[in-house]
Motif scaffolding. Structure first.
Motif, PDB file in Angstrom:
ATOM      1  N   CYS A  97      17.377  24.037  31.981  1.00  0.00           N
ATOM      2  CA  CYS A  97      18.449  23.067  32.206  1.00  0.00           C
ATOM      3  C   CYS A  97      19.494  23.364  31.140  1.00  0.00           C
ATOM      4  CB  CYS A  97      17.926  21.643  32.063  1.00  0.00           C
ATOM      5  SG  CYS A  97      19.236  20.396  32.076  1.00  0.00           S
ATOM      6  N   VAL A  98      20.659  23.823  31.572  1.00  0.00           N
ATOM      7  CA  VAL A  98      21.749  24.150  30.656  1.00  0.00           C
ATOM      8  C   VAL A  98      22.813  23.075  30.816  1.00  0.00           C
ATOM      9  CG1 VAL A  98      23.437  25.878  29.968  1.00  0.00           C
ATOM     10  CG2 VAL A  98      21.245  26.602  30.955  1.00  0.00           C
ATOM     11  N   VAL A  99      22.864  22.164  29.845  1.00  0.00           N
ATOM     12  CA  VAL A  99      23.789  21.039  29.921  1.00  0.00           C
ATOM     13  C   VAL A  99      25.175  21.509  29.508  1.00  0.00           C
ATOM     14  CG1 VAL A  99      24.353  18.760  29.026  1.00  0.00           C
ATOM     15  CG2 VAL A  99      21.976  19.372  29.479  1.00  0.00           C
ATOM     16  N   GLY A 100      26.117  21.387  30.425  1.00  0.00           N
ATOM     17  CA  GLY A 100      27.470  21.827  30.131  1.00  0.00           C
ATOM     18  C   GLY A 100      28.529  20.885  30.666  1.00  0.00           C
ATOM     19  N   SER A 110      29.049  13.872  16.397  1.00  0.00           N
ATOM     20  CA  SER A 110      30.255  14.256  17.130  1.00  0.00           C
ATOM     21  C   SER A 110      30.075  15.574  17.881  1.00  0.00           C
ATOM     22  CB  SER A 110      31.435  14.383  16.156  1.00  0.00           C
ATOM     23  OG  SER A 110      31.174  15.415  15.220  1.00  0.00           O
ATOM     24  N   ARG A 111      28.874  16.221  17.736  1.00  0.00           N
ATOM     25  CA  ARG A 111      28.718  17.511  18.384  1.00  0.00           C
ATOM     26  C   ARG A 111      27.314  17.877  18.856  1.00  0.00           C
ATOM     27  NH1 ARG A 111      29.459  21.901  13.616  1.00  0.00           N
ATOM     28  NH2 ARG A 111      27.236  22.055  13.325  1.00  0.00           N
ATOM     29  N   PHE A 112      26.282  17.126  18.439  1.00  0.00           N
ATOM     30  CA  PHE A 112      24.920  17.474  18.842  1.00  0.00           C
ATOM     31  C   PHE A 112      24.443  16.611  20.002  1.00  0.00           C
ATOM     32  CE2 PHE A 112      25.087  19.102  14.508  1.00  0.00           C
ATOM     33  CZ  PHE A 112      24.609  20.387  14.723  1.00  0.00           C
ATOM     34  N   CYS A 113      23.833  17.274  20.983  1.00  0.00           N
ATOM     35  CA  CYS A 113      23.315  16.581  22.167  1.00  0.00           C
ATOM     36  C   CYS A 113      22.095  15.737  21.824  1.00  0.00           C
ATOM     37  CB  CYS A 113      22.906  17.591  23.242  1.00  0.00           C
ATOM     38  SG  CYS A 113      24.292  18.231  24.160  1.00  0.00           S
ATOM     39  N   ASP A 114      21.939  14.674  22.560  1.00  0.00           N
ATOM     40  CA  ASP A 114      20.758  13.819  22.440  1.00  0.00           C
ATOM     41  C   ASP A 114      19.644  14.438  23.284  1.00  0.00           C
ATOM     42  OD1 ASP A 114      18.858  11.845  22.326  1.00  0.00           O
ATOM     43  OD2 ASP A 114      20.221  10.215  22.869  1.00  0.00           O
ATOM     44  N   ALA A 136      13.566  23.460  23.453  1.00  0.00           N
ATOM     45  CA  ALA A 136      14.928  22.934  23.520  1.00  0.00           C
ATOM     46  C   ALA A 136      15.730  23.436  22.321  1.00  0.00           C
ATOM     47  CB  ALA A 136      14.910  21.404  23.523  1.00  0.00           C
ATOM     48  N   ARG A 137      17.017  23.671  22.568  1.00  0.00           N
ATOM     49  CA  ARG A 137      17.891  24.098  21.470  1.00  0.00           C
ATOM     50  C   ARG A 137      19.317  23.615  21.740  1.00  0.00           C
ATOM     51  NH1 ARG A 137      15.522  27.822  23.760  1.00  0.00           N
ATOM     52  NH2 ARG A 137      16.442  28.991  25.411  1.00  0.00           N
ATOM     53  N   ASP A 138      19.981  23.359  20.645  1.00  0.00           N
ATOM     54  CA  ASP A 138      21.372  22.922  20.734  1.00  0.00           C
ATOM     55  C   ASP A 138      22.148  23.688  19.683  1.00  0.00           C
ATOM     56  OD1 ASP A 138      23.645  21.571  21.398  1.00  0.00           O
ATOM     57  OD2 ASP A 138      23.079  19.692  20.449  1.00  0.00           O
ATOM     58  N   SER A 139      23.148  24.392  20.119  1.00  0.00           N
ATOM     59  CA  SER A 139      23.981  25.144  19.177  1.00  0.00           C
ATOM     60  C   SER A 139      25.433  24.931  19.569  1.00  0.00           C
ATOM     61  CB  SER A 139      23.606  26.618  19.171  1.00  0.00           C
ATOM     62  OG  SER A 139      23.589  27.115  20.488  1.00  0.00           O
ATOM     63  N   PRO A 140      25.985  23.824  19.092  1.00  0.00           N
ATOM     64  CA  PRO A 140      27.363  23.479  19.481  1.00  0.00           C
ATOM     65  C   PRO A 140      28.389  24.470  18.975  1.00  0.00           C
ATOM     66  CG  PRO A 140      26.532  21.923  17.839  1.00  0.00           C
ATOM     67  CD  PRO A 140      25.428  22.892  18.150  1.00  0.00           C
TER      68      PRO A 140
END
Length: 140
Positions: A97-100, A110-114, A136-140
Motif C-alpha cells: 500500500c503506497v499512500v500518496g 507536519s510531515r510524517f504519516c500516521d 512499514a516505512r515513511d520517508s517524507p
C-alpha cells in the motif's frame, strides 16, 4: 509512506480488493474513474476505467495470466480523503500500500504519516486472509 504485506500463501487479487471495498474503501471519488495497473512491460503505465466497470477491472486484475506481473488499483479509505496504490507483486505472496493521496499525518507532525492509523484500518481485514508479516516505512 508505504506498507508491505506478506502472506502465508499466494493471495487472490480479486478477493483482497473485494474485502477492502466491502469494508468501505472506495475505488474512486465522486464517481470519477477507477485507476488500475497491469504492468505488462515493466513501464508501470496506469489505466483508467469508468466506475461502472469496476467488477470487470477486478476480474482482469485477478486473472491468473498476470500472476507474474505487478497489478494494482488506487483505493480511498472510508470516511477519509486519503488513499493510495495497492500493488500486488509477482507470485502474489505480497502486496504493498503506497499512500500518496492526502496522507493522514501523525498528530503533531507536519510531515510524517500516521502509520498506526493505516495499519488499524488494514490489518483486521488482511489478517484473516493469511497475513503473516508487515513492513512499514515513511520517508517524507
Amino acid at each position: 509512506m508505504d506498507v508491505d504485506f506478506t502472506f502465508r500463501k499466494p493471495i487472490d487479487v480479486s478477493v483482497i480488493l473485494s474485502t477492502l471495498l466491502d469494508a468501505g474503501m472506495r475505488s474512486s471519488t465522486e464517481g470519477r474513474e477507477v485507476a488500475y495497473l497491469v504492468d505488462e512491460d515493466g513501464m508501470f503505465e496506469w489505466r483508467t476505467a469508468a466506475e461502472y466497470q469496476l467488477n470487470e477491472v477486478m476480474r482482469e486484475l485477478g486473472d491468473p495470466r498476470w500472476n507474474d506481473r505487478v497489478v494494482g488499483m488506487t483505493l480511498f479509505f472510508a470516511e477519509a480523503e486519503t488513499g493510495g496504490d495497492f500493488l500486488f507483486h509477482p507470485g502474489r505472496e505480497s502486496m504493498s500500500c503506497v499512500v500518496g493521496i492526502n496522507p493522514k499525518l501523525f498528530q503533531g507532525s507536519s510531515r510524517f504519516c500516521d502509520i498506526g492509523w493505516y495499519l488499524a484500518n488494514l490489518v483486521p481485514l488482511l489478517e484473516p486472509l493469511g497475513l503473516s508479516e508487515i513492513e512499514a516505512r515513511d520517508s517524507p
